[in-house]
Motif scaffolding. Structure first.
Motif, PDB file in Angstrom:
ATOM      1  N   THR A 133       0.838  -1.209   0.000  1.00 38.76           N
ATOM      2  CA  THR A 133       0.000   0.000   0.000  1.00 38.76           C
ATOM      3  C   THR A 133       0.866   1.250   0.000  1.00 38.76           C
ATOM      4  OG1 THR A 133      -0.112   0.000   2.415  1.00 38.76           O
ATOM      5  CG2 THR A 133      -1.885  -1.130   1.234  1.00 38.76           C
ATOM      6  N   PHE A 134       0.252   2.346  -0.401  1.00 39.61           N
ATOM      7  CA  PHE A 134       0.891   3.652  -0.306  1.00 39.61           C
ATOM      8  C   PHE A 134       0.720   4.218   1.103  1.00 39.61           C
ATOM      9  CE2 PHE A 134       0.001   3.674  -4.990  1.00 39.61           C
ATOM     10  CZ  PHE A 134       1.330   3.732  -5.392  1.00 39.61           C
ATOM     11  N   ILE A 140      -1.375  -0.438  -3.811  1.00 40.42           N
ATOM     12  CA  ILE A 140      -0.530  -0.224  -4.986  1.00 40.42           C
ATOM     13  C   ILE A 140      -1.028  -1.132  -6.090  1.00 40.42           C
ATOM     14  CG2 ILE A 140       1.810  -0.300  -5.927  1.00 40.42           C
ATOM     15  CD1 ILE A 140       2.862   0.045  -3.105  1.00 40.42           C
ATOM     16  N   SER A 226       5.374   4.433  -1.063  1.00 42.94           N
ATOM     17  CA  SER A 226       5.163   3.235  -0.249  1.00 42.94           C
ATOM     18  C   SER A 226       6.274   2.952   0.752  1.00 42.94           C
ATOM     19  CB  SER A 226       5.013   2.014  -1.164  1.00 42.94           C
ATOM     20  OG  SER A 226       6.216   1.785  -1.884  1.00 42.94           O
ATOM     21  N   TRP A 249       3.529  -1.058   5.041  1.00 39.07           N
ATOM     22  CA  TRP A 249       2.981  -2.319   4.555  1.00 39.07           C
ATOM     23  C   TRP A 249       3.943  -3.503   4.678  1.00 39.07           C
ATOM     24  CZ3 TRP A 249       5.123  -5.172   0.622  1.00 39.07           C
ATOM     25  CH2 TRP A 249       6.140  -4.531  -0.121  1.00 39.07           C
TER      26      TRP A 249
END
Length: 623
Positions: A133-134, A140, A226, A249
């Motif tokens: 994920t960002f 993402i 990220s 993440w």
């Protein structure tokens, strides 16, 4: 020693351990791929061997300016305009794949969970991890990867990206989490190159009304990427502070991704910007930050002393590395008519007295640069001066027949060393050789100066991004003056100097071309003819040679290590014997000073000291 500009650091950072080709069975997707044979680490490995998997997390790492910049005016490290904030590219942006620092040719999935190279090597496919994920919590997706690529290849980004990735045809969204890159030509390093490109969200710069700030106009809009850190606060010209993203993440719920185990061990990272090296060193002695890398030999020999060093509060240590040293030297701008005659360029090299500099100014800490691939088996004189091998001749002879004026005759003999004043040579003898070369090039001493047939004096400007090199320059200029050459030394602040470099507004300057263990497409930006015509490229010298282009092509298409060696050594011979740079010196160690609380694992084979500290060090706790 000069350091890379911020934008060139970004491009170099992408390639530090990843400028490689790929030989992998396309029918079998894998987390790791290698240029030749198999990668060192197999699928399911727990961590890289050179990290401490038990390094304690926490605390704050305080660092000084990572280079000559003393301020910043943007967070976007991928555009040509302005000066980007330190740490943003390294701490906030990630890529589909990362390399390991104990191999010369490998890459392992980061954002991507597996990588598959087509059997014809004309494409590569990445499958994105579902948990990636960002920083804003959004997933993402393949569309974000394509957006990032398309943006970096557009006129909105620094033109270096378009040059280096010119062989990439397109990025194709196969499905929500699958992205494929197609290539224009068969180039063995392209699969990993595209894997190293930074990935960011299409929502970066999105305003409250839904509109998006154009990419080249992004300044202090918070990046949506990220990486393990996000920006906590900043003061332009003073500090840049990052904090760990609590929702990172790749390190969530105590489950750390294998390529991130032992990395980024600090909760906060603070950059303090100092006005010059002297102020920075005194601040370190006063305890204002934790570690710094020293590039000045005199400082290392004379200034890292005092009570805090005596009582062990501060420690100084040289760490060996196996990095190729590349090329560092005084570069001449071939766009200037003054430097277009190779005899003139060769003559200017005879005026640099390295032995005197090393003895009087550098405390014998340096060795002479002797190649564009110094300290590497890719150098033409890696195993001593010798004539080209059959593999090298196979490349060089046809080029000599087709472009005789672009291939110096000297490439077919042993690699000549850089001019030396060690006995039985001397500076006097070298200056005589220089005078003879200049005379044959049409320059003679009369009326108090070295002049051409038109009576114009031989005069040029030497530009640098600060006063730190003045002692070296003064010595070199004194020797040039003995030949009747006039030199104007101009120093400026980092931002102005970088602007002049981007626009090629200089006669001579100091350059640093870092080497890679497996060089490739970055050489198009450094030596390619097209790059010489594009502002902001790494080809500051202005090389426009069909022979150099052909040899760079041979490097980028090499499919074995032996082919790569033959091509790099051939390129080395052509560049070296064209006298494009007056070679300087290198040190096979990193000189690092740090507070006693700082801990580190054994260094890997190939690394930059700044990135090693940032990524793998910690404070206290486990050894």
């Amino acid at each position: 020693m000069p350091k890379l500009s911020p934008i060139r650091q970004i491009v170099h950072f992408c390639f530090l351990a990843l400028l490689i080709g790929v030989g992998v069975n396309a029918a079998q997707a894998s987390q790791g791929i290698a240029q030749y044979g198999k990668p060192k680490y197999t699928d399911g490995f727990s961590h890289f061997d050179y990290v401490n998997p038990n390094a304690p997390r926490g605390g704050t790492l305080v660092l000084p300016n990572p280079d000559r910049r003393t301020s910043f005016d943007k967070f976007n490290p991928f555009t040509l305009r302005g000066v980007n904030a330190p740490g943003v590219a390294q701490l906030m942006f990630e890529s589909l794949a990362v390399g390991s620092a104990d191999e010369v040719s490998s890459a392992y999935g980061l954002i991507a969970e597996d990588i598959s190279v087509a059997s014809d090597k004309m494409s590569v496919t990445f499958r994105i991890r579902p948990e990636a994920t960002f920083s804003d919590g959004s997933p993402i997706l393949a569309s974000d990867v394509k957006y990032s690529f398309d943006t970096l290849m557009s006129p909105l980004a620094n033109p270096q990206f378009r040059t280096v990735y010119a062989d990439v045809k397109q990025a194709v969204v196969v499905s929500e989490r699958v992205i494929r890159y197609d290539f224009k030509n068969r180039n063995p390093e392209l699969p990993v190159m595209v894997g190293t490109l930074p990935v960011f969200s299409r929502n970066w710069g999105k305003k409250a009304d839904g509109s998006i700030t154009p990419f080249d106009k992004l300044s202090f809009e918070l990046p949506i990427a990220s990486g393990p850190y996000i920006i906590e606060s900043y003061k332009a010209g003073k500090t840049m502070i990052f904090k760990r993203n609590p929702n990172y993440w790749a390190d969530r719920g105590g489950n750390t991704l294998n390529v991130r185990v032992g990395f980024f061990n600090f909760d906060r990272i603070v950059y303090k910007l100092y006005s010059d090296d002297t102020v920075r060193l005194e601040a370190f002695k006063a305890g204002e930050f934790d570690a710094l890398v020293e590039y000045r030999a005199k400082n290392w020999a004379k200034s890292y002393v005092g009570p805090r060093f005596n009582d062990g509060t501060l420690i100084r240590k040289s760490f060996l590395n196996h990095n190729g040293a590349g090329m560092q030297g005084f570069a001449m701008n071939l766009r200037r008519p003054l430097f277009q005659d190779p005899r003139v360029r060769q003559a200017l090299g005879y005026a640099l007295d390295f032995e005197w500099l090393n003895r009087q100014l550098f405390f014998d800490q340096y060795s002479r640069i002797n190649s564009f691939f110094t300290n590497s088996d890719l150098s033409a004189n890696f195993d001593g001066p010798r004539k080209p091998t059959e593999a090298e001749l196979k490349l060089l002879k046809p080029l000599k027949e087709k472009y005789p004026q672009w291939v110096p005759d000297a490439v077919f003999g042993p690699m000549p060393p850089a001019p030396s004043t060690a006995e039985p040579s001397s500076l006097r003898q070298n200056l005589r050789k220089a005078r003879e070369l200049l005379m044959h090039a049409g320059w003679q001493y009369r009326d108090g100066a070295l002049r051409n047939e038109k009576g114009e004096p031989f005069r040029f400007e030497m530009v640098e991004d600060g006063p730190f090199f003045l002692r070296v320059l003064s010595s070199y200029v004194r020797n040039l003056e003995k030949l009747g050459i006039q030199v104007d030394i101009r120093t400026s602040d980092f931002a102005l100097h970088q602007k002049r470099m981007d626009e090629y507004d200089f006669d001579m300057t100091t350059i640093r071309f870092p080497d890679s263990q497996s060089p490739g497409n970055e050489l198009w930006d450094r030596f390619g003819s097209q790059a010489a015509k594009e502002k902001g490229s790494d080809n500051v010298i202005g090389i426009q040679s069909p022979v150099v282009d052909a040899l760079v092509q041979a490097i980028t298409t090499a499919e074995t290590r032996e082919q790569l060696q033959a091509a790099t050594r051939s390129l080395d011979r052509v560049l070296w014997n064209s006298y494009l740079v007056i070679p300087q010196w290198y040190n096979p160690t990193h000189r690092v000073a740090y507070r006693k609380e700082m801990q580190y694992p054994d260094p890997p084979l190939y690394y930059s000291a700044e990135m090693w500290i940032l990524m793998n060090w910690w404070k206290g706790g486990a050894q």
